[in-house]
Design a protein around this motif. Structure first.
Motif, PDB file in Angstrom:
ATOM      1  N   GLN A 166      37.834  -8.418 -45.039  1.00  0.00           N
ATOM      2  CA  GLN A 166      36.677  -9.015 -45.711  1.00  0.00           C
ATOM      3  C   GLN A 166      35.393  -8.730 -44.929  1.00  0.00           C
ATOM      4  OE1 GLN A 166      37.057 -13.218 -46.437  1.00  0.00           O
ATOM      5  NE2 GLN A 166      34.962 -13.416 -47.167  1.00  0.00           N
ATOM      6  N   ARG A 167      35.436  -8.873 -43.625  1.00  0.00           N
ATOM      7  CA  ARG A 167      34.246  -8.637 -42.799  1.00  0.00           C
ATOM      8  C   ARG A 167      33.819  -7.170 -42.807  1.00  0.00           C
ATOM      9  NH1 ARG A 167      33.041 -13.172 -39.354  1.00  0.00           N
ATOM     10  NH2 ARG A 167      34.780 -14.629 -39.295  1.00  0.00           N
ATOM     11  N   HIS A 168      34.783  -6.280 -42.992  1.00  0.00           N
ATOM     12  CA  HIS A 168      34.475  -4.848 -42.973  1.00  0.00           C
ATOM     13  C   HIS A 168      34.245  -4.260 -44.367  1.00  0.00           C
ATOM     14  CE1 HIS A 168      36.022  -5.306 -38.891  1.00  0.00           C
ATOM     15  NE2 HIS A 168      35.361  -4.205 -38.608  1.00  0.00           N
ATOM     16  N   PHE A 169      34.427  -5.052 -45.401  1.00  0.00           N
ATOM     17  CA  PHE A 169      34.319  -4.516 -46.753  1.00  0.00           C
ATOM     18  C   PHE A 169      32.942  -3.935 -47.078  1.00  0.00           C
ATOM     19  CE2 PHE A 169      35.119  -4.226 -51.332  1.00  0.00           C
ATOM     20  CZ  PHE A 169      36.370  -3.629 -51.267  1.00  0.00           C
ATOM     21  N   ILE A 216      41.024   0.442 -44.127  1.00  0.00           N
ATOM     22  CA  ILE A 216      40.600   1.452 -45.093  1.00  0.00           C
ATOM     23  C   ILE A 216      40.369   0.785 -46.453  1.00  0.00           C
ATOM     24  CG2 ILE A 216      41.329   3.502 -46.377  1.00  0.00           C
ATOM     25  CD1 ILE A 216      42.779   4.432 -43.817  1.00  0.00           C
ATOM     26  N   ASN A 217      39.176   1.039 -47.003  1.00  0.00           N
ATOM     27  CA  ASN A 217      38.822   0.452 -48.293  1.00  0.00           C
ATOM     28  C   ASN A 217      38.287   1.490 -49.290  1.00  0.00           C
ATOM     29  OD1 ASN A 217      36.121   0.887 -47.510  1.00  0.00           O
ATOM     30  ND2 ASN A 217      35.915  -1.192 -46.707  1.00  0.00           N
ATOM     31  N   GLN A 218      38.309   2.753 -48.896  1.00  0.00           N
ATOM     32  CA  GLN A 218      37.840   3.839 -49.748  1.00  0.00           C
ATOM     33  C   GLN A 218      38.753   5.041 -49.572  1.00  0.00           C
ATOM     34  OE1 GLN A 218      34.872   3.743 -51.714  1.00  0.00           O
ATOM     35  NE2 GLN A 218      34.835   1.587 -51.176  1.00  0.00           N
ATOM     36  N   ALA A 219      39.007   5.743 -50.653  1.00  0.00           N
ATOM     37  CA  ALA A 219      39.763   6.995 -50.545  1.00  0.00           C
ATOM     38  C   ALA A 219      38.832   8.077 -49.988  1.00  0.00           C
ATOM     39  CB  ALA A 219      40.292   7.412 -51.908  1.00  0.00           C
TER      40      ALA A 219
END
Length: 131
Positions: free
Chosen positions: A79-82, A127-130
């Protein structure tokens, strides 16, 4: 009668002094390695706040004082890194800096390898993005 004394990863790593050293070296590499420019760009010009937060997080994550939780509450790392685009390349840059820093802190070789693997899993979780 023998006592079952538990040694935490924090103690195995070398305690506060070693964790501070690890964090300092990590941000040194992030700040100076051309191949870490992408991850460096995600941070403020002044890295002192990031240094403090990483030290406090690692302290508690490794079984030492829960400094991060005491000051900021539950880490909720994803959540903090989103707000940041974190892909495999960013993860790999972060791990490059961390592994270089780990190689400079005196600790048992097997423990260092296990710690690196645990941090790799944690970084992969961010990781939150391809790519």
């Amino acid at each position: 009668m023998t006592e079952n004394i538990q040694v935490t990863p924090y103690e195995l790593a070398g305690g506060e002094t070693a964790i501070l050293s690890l964090v300092e070296r990590f941000y040194f590499f992030m700040d100076t390695l051309p191949e870490a420019a992408g991850i460096r760009a995600m941070h403020a010009a002044d890295l002192s706040g990031a240094r403090t937060k990483l030290f406090k997080f690692l302290s508690g994550w490794l079984g030492g004082p829960d400094l991060f939780i005491q000051e900021y509450g539950h880490p909720r790392l994803r959540q903090r890194h989103f707000p940041f685009v974190i892909d495999e390349a960013a993860r790999d840059q972060w791990m490059l800096c961390m592994n270089k820093a780990l190689s400079e802190v005196a600790m048992d070789v097997n423990f260092r390898e296990n710690l690196s693997q645990a941090l790799q899993q944690l970084a992969t979780h961010m990781i939150n993005q391809a790519d």
